[in-house]
Write an enzyme that holds these catalytic residues in place. Structure first.
Site, PDB file in Angstrom:
ATOM      1  NE  ARG A  16      -2.072  -1.392   3.640  1.00  0.00           N
ATOM      2  CZ  ARG A  16      -2.521  -1.168   4.864  1.00  0.00           C
ATOM      3  NH1 ARG A  16      -3.717  -0.650   5.047  1.00  0.00           N
ATOM      4  NH2 ARG A  16      -1.779  -1.459   5.925  1.00  0.00           N
ATOM      5  CE  LYS A  19      -4.321   3.043   4.141  1.00  0.00           C
ATOM      6  NZ  LYS A  19      -5.600   3.763   4.086  1.00  0.00           N
ATOM      7  CB  ILE A 431     -22.989   4.607  10.300  1.00  0.00           C
ATOM      8  CG1 ILE A 431     -23.771   5.696   9.558  1.00  0.00           C
ATOM      9  CG2 ILE A 431     -23.050   3.313   9.520  1.00  0.00           C
ATOM     10  CD1 ILE A 431     -25.269   5.482   9.549  1.00  0.00           C
ATOM     11  CD1 TRP A 561     -17.985  -5.781  -0.399  1.00  0.00           C
ATOM     12  CD2 TRP A 561     -17.925  -4.790   1.599  1.00  0.00           C
ATOM     13  NE1 TRP A 561     -18.552  -4.537  -0.540  1.00  0.00           N
ATOM     14  CE2 TRP A 561     -18.528  -3.900   0.671  1.00  0.00           C
ATOM     15  CE3 TRP A 561     -17.783  -4.388   2.919  1.00  0.00           C
ATOM     16  CZ2 TRP A 561     -18.975  -2.634   1.017  1.00  0.00           C
ATOM     17  CZ3 TRP A 561     -18.239  -3.116   3.274  1.00  0.00           C
ATOM     18  CH2 TRP A 561     -18.815  -2.248   2.338  1.00  0.00           C
ATOM     19  CG  ASP A 599     -23.671  -1.872   9.087  1.00  0.00           C
ATOM     20  OD1 ASP A 599     -24.710  -1.239   9.289  1.00  0.00           O
ATOM     21  OD2 ASP A 599     -22.585  -1.604   9.626  1.00  0.00           O
ATOM     22  CB  CYS A 643     -22.639   3.441   2.221  1.00  0.00           C
ATOM     23  SG  CYS A 643     -21.445   2.099   2.216  1.00  0.00           S
ATOM     24  CD  GLU A 665     -24.090   8.795  -0.632  1.00  0.00           C
ATOM     25  OE1 GLU A 665     -23.982  10.016  -0.871  1.00  0.00           O
ATOM     26  OE2 GLU A 665     -24.578   7.991  -1.433  1.00  0.00           O
ATOM     27  CG  HIS A 694     -16.220   8.390   2.499  1.00  0.00           C
ATOM     28  ND1 HIS A 694     -15.329   7.513   3.069  1.00  0.00           N
ATOM     29  CD2 HIS A 694     -17.414   7.761   2.498  1.00  0.00           C
ATOM     30  CE1 HIS A 694     -15.963   6.392   3.383  1.00  0.00           C
ATOM     31  NE2 HIS A 694     -17.217   6.521   3.050  1.00  0.00           N
ATOM     32  CB  CYS A 726     -20.222   5.899   5.863  1.00  0.00           C
ATOM     33  SG  CYS A 726     -19.784   4.174   5.574  1.00  0.00           S
TER      34      CYS A 726
END
Length: 755
Positions: A16, A19, A431, A561, A599, A643, A665, A694, A726
């Site tokens: 990463r 990132k 959330i 996911w 969720d 979301c 969202e 975000h 979120c």
């Protein structure tokens, strides 16, 4: 000679690196030059890796600082008016994140799911008088960068029809009317690439696997008849599904090559072979670009043999889609179970599989050792006793209507819940997650690595929960949460406590921007051996008289996911997950938790590209959720959260979930997602997000009041909750306090207005 190529490679780096660089840049810890240096180093490393894997053409332009759809919008000069007319890297990030500049807050571009994946793209915004112009040199610069290294580039472009299809409009006009203004820019791009001695350009048109209106299908012929005059060869790439009724259209377009996804849609091969001309190149997507199981190379070779019997043109081999959706390299996973690791292949291993396939076709004897290893691994997985748990299989036979229905309908439940919870109008909540500080992450890591014992770990987590509860009470929130400090990820945390999962150390995949996830791997039957969240929620409830909300991840999100086993239907795995979560829901209720949120952030994400297959998915997805939620008393309130998805076309299925409260969202879309409720009388309660978590922007009270008033034009005020979009895991406490204080103040203002 058969060529092998790749449609795209992961961007963020095995560890990463991008990132880290992006987040340091956003904090002003590094400058443009340092960020660009990290990006250039990653590109060169990934190109070299692909060259070493024997690829004949190396994708370029698949690298992005945030999102490839946003990159395309910028290249086409499509900058929403609120961001000004000039484009630089900071403007690019303001479009992506909405960060403030010189005291002015910018609303970020809307974000939603890339087809049926967990990747998010930034939605283009176009107007009826939209003009297009070639803006920026990123694609050309990176192409030259690769050429200087001595390699053959294959620039990757998002196609003009797909880009237009994904765009949103602010007024009622036909987006397709913009195509004739858009195509000259695409022609200009292809001309410039030709001047750089580029031979092949990959143009991605994944909307060809959708149910397209007649005028959009016709537009493909118009567009590619115009683009064929450009002096480059076009590889038209389709993926994520079958071409179906678009098969003849795609095969007859004036392009030099066609790529098809034979992992998601092997059944389309016959129709493609019936329609494609032998003078074209046919690219076969045989390696799964979206899952991590090792390819059955012998089955892939059998497919190639079938194609060769009927197709006399040139064949290329490739992954089914971009490898953006899988981790980089399996070799770094030194702690994986040695019996399971041979079953897997990450991006680097998938490219090696391509190389072995070509070798097996051209030098069979040389490929034999690799084919033997592959066959043994595939057979080992198929025959493993770990895959099946008779007790779990027996449970599945007991799922009937009694497990999928609450005891009474919502109006009855609502009265009992209101009497029990005694919440005001416009009740406020969050959330689930609150900021995860470096200290919290360190405590989790220290416990995981044995540096602190369980007693000290539990004590620290309880202190953190107590702090979080006090903060929420001080802010005046009505329904509290424990903050989820103990959780590394909303999916991984639960997978770690369920049987049938295995985990990686570096299996990171990009979700959007710098946001990464490390999907668990579901390799066998799923079951729950012990409570997973009860002690944390029960402790939090003991600290307050306000209702505490227990937080769980739903079965469809856990499924979508994760990297999921492919030896049984996805619905079967979803039901196994649902039964496990049902046990946790019931335990939370027994522990005195009055509100439980399950969720389902990825509910819409699982929709197949073809609408004709939606009902089958929605039937079992809704059923799986209801298995989770139906075992509680009427007075226990069930919430769910979704979301960054479009809900208008599945709103009836969302209502079928029968959650007492749904939070979604809506702030990025300026409440546009609530348009679904104009014509649909949603029966239960809903919390439209009023705080875009975000974005680094801090919303004002007036901003939130305006959004809630807009929501009130679509939904009755007595159905409305007030909450962020979120979880707050990635935010900082100093911003969260201000934003939530503004949010609770907005609720108070609206309560006053209704007396």
């Amino acid at each position: 000679m058969i060529k092998i190529h790749n449609l795209g490679f992961p961007r963020l780096g095995e560890h990463r690196e991008l990132k880290s660089a992006l987040e340091r840049y956003w904090r002003d810890d590094i400058d443009h030059a340092a960020l660009h240096a990290v990006a250039a180093k990653l590109r060169q490393r990934h190109w070299q890796l692909q060259v070493n894997s024997g690829l004949d053409l190396i994708p370029v332009g698949d690298f992005s600082y945030y999102d490839q759809v946003l990159d395309t919008s910028v290249m086409l000069g499509v900058i929403p008016e609120r961001f000004g007319t000039s484009i630089d890297l900071d403007t690019y990030f303001r479009m992506a994140r909405g960060q403030a500049n010189d005291g002015v807050a910018f609303r970020a571009c809307e974000m939603t799911k890339w087809f049926d994946t967990n990747y998010h793209y930034l939605v283009p915004e176009v107007t009826a008088d939209q003009q297009f112009e070639l803006s920026g040199t990123k694609l050309f610069d990176e192409t030259r960068e690769l050429q200087v290294l001595g390699y053959q580039p294959k620039p990757v472009l998002l196609g003009p029809l797909t880009w237009l299809w994904l765009a949103k409009t602010s007024s009622d006009f036909n987006k397709l009317d913009l195509l004739d203004r858009l195509l000259p820019v695409y022609s200009n791009i292809l001309q410039r690439l030709a001047y750089q001695d580029v031979e092949w350009v990959q143009i991605d048109e994944p909307i060809l696997v959708l149910d397209l209106p007649h005028d959009w299908r016709n537009a493909f012929e118009r567009a590619y008849n115009r683009l064929q005059s450009c002096p480059v060869k076009i590889l038209l790439a389709t993926y994520f599904g079958e071409l179906g009724e678009n098969t003849s259209l795609a095969c007859k377009l004036p392009v030099a090559a066609l790529h098809i996804d034979l992992v998601r849609a092997p059944e389309q091969l016959t129709a493609v072979l019936d329609n494609i001309a032998n003078h074209k190149v046919l690219s076969l997507g045989l390696i799964d670009g979206r899952n991590i199981w090792r390819t059955d190379l012998n089955a892939a070779l059998a497919t190639v043999a079938t194609v060769r019997e009927r197709f006399k043109g040139e064949l290329w081999l490739a992954p089914s889609c971009s490898l953006l959706h899988v981790p980089v390299d399996l070799e770094s996973e030194t702690a994986l179970n040695p019996a399971i690791k041979p079953w897997l292949a990450f991006a680097r291993q998938k490219l090696r599989e391509l190389e072995v396939l070509r070798l097996a076709l051209e030098e069979p004897e040389a490929a034999e050792p690799d084919l033997i290893v592959s066959e043994r691994a595939v057979r080992s997985r198929r025959e493993s006793g770990w895959l099946h748990n008779p007790a779990v299989q027996a449970q599945l036979t007991n799922i009937d209507n009694s497990l999928t229905r609450r005891r009474n309908p919502f109006p009855v439940r609502r009265e009992q819940q209101r009497a029990k919870l005694k919440l005001p109008s416009y009740p406020t909540t969050t959330i689930g997650s609150f900021p995860q500080t470096p200290e919290i992450r360190k405590a989790r890591a220290d416990f995981k690595h044995g540096l602190i014992n369980e007693t000290d770990y539990v004590r620290y987590m309880q202190q953190t929960i107590a702090f979080c509860v006090r903060e929420q009470e001080n802010l005046g929130l009505d329904v509290l949460v424990h903050g989820e400090a103990e959780r590394n990820d909303m999916v991984e945390y639960f997978g770690e406590q369920l049987d049938g999962f295995v985990f990686t150390a570096n299996g990171w995949v990009q979700s959007y921007g710098s946001r990464c996830v490390k999907p668990p791997i579901i390799y066998g039957d799923v079951s729950r051996s012990k409570p997973m969240t009860v002690r944390w929620s029960q402790f939090a409830q003991s600290l307050t008289d306000k209702p505490m909300k227990g937080m769980l991840t739903g079965p469809v999100t856990l499924l979508n996911w994760s990297f999921v086993r492919d030896d049984q239907t996805r619905s079967t795995t979803a039901y196994q997950l649902a039964l496990a979560i049902r046990e946790e829901v019931n335990d939370l209720e027994r522990a005195g938790i009055p509100i439980i949120q399950i969720d389902e952030a990825a509910f819409r994400e699982g929709l197949p590209p073809r609408q004709s297959r939606w009902n089958e998915y929605l039937d079992w997805a809704v059923r799986a959720f209801r298995v989770c939620s139906s075992g509680v008393k009427d007075s226990t309130q069930i919430h769910t959260h979704m979301c960054y998805s479009e809900f208008n076309d599945i709103i009836s299925a969302i209502a079928e979930l029968d959650a007492d409260v749904i939070t979604i969202e809506t702030s990025r879309s300026n409440m546009e997602l609530l348009d679904a409720f104009i014509d649909f009388n949603y029966p239960n309660e809903i919390g439209p997000g009023v705080y875009d978590i975000h974005s680094p922007n801090v919303p004002t009270t007036q901003d939130m009041i305006a959004l809630l008033k807009k929501a009130g034009g679509r939904i009755n005020s007595d159905q409305l909750w007030v909450n962020p979009d979120c979880g707050l895991k990635t935010r900082q406490w100093q911003d969260v306090r201000i934003s939530l204080a503004n949010m609770t103040e907005a609720a108070k203002v609206l309560r006053s207005a209704v007396g």
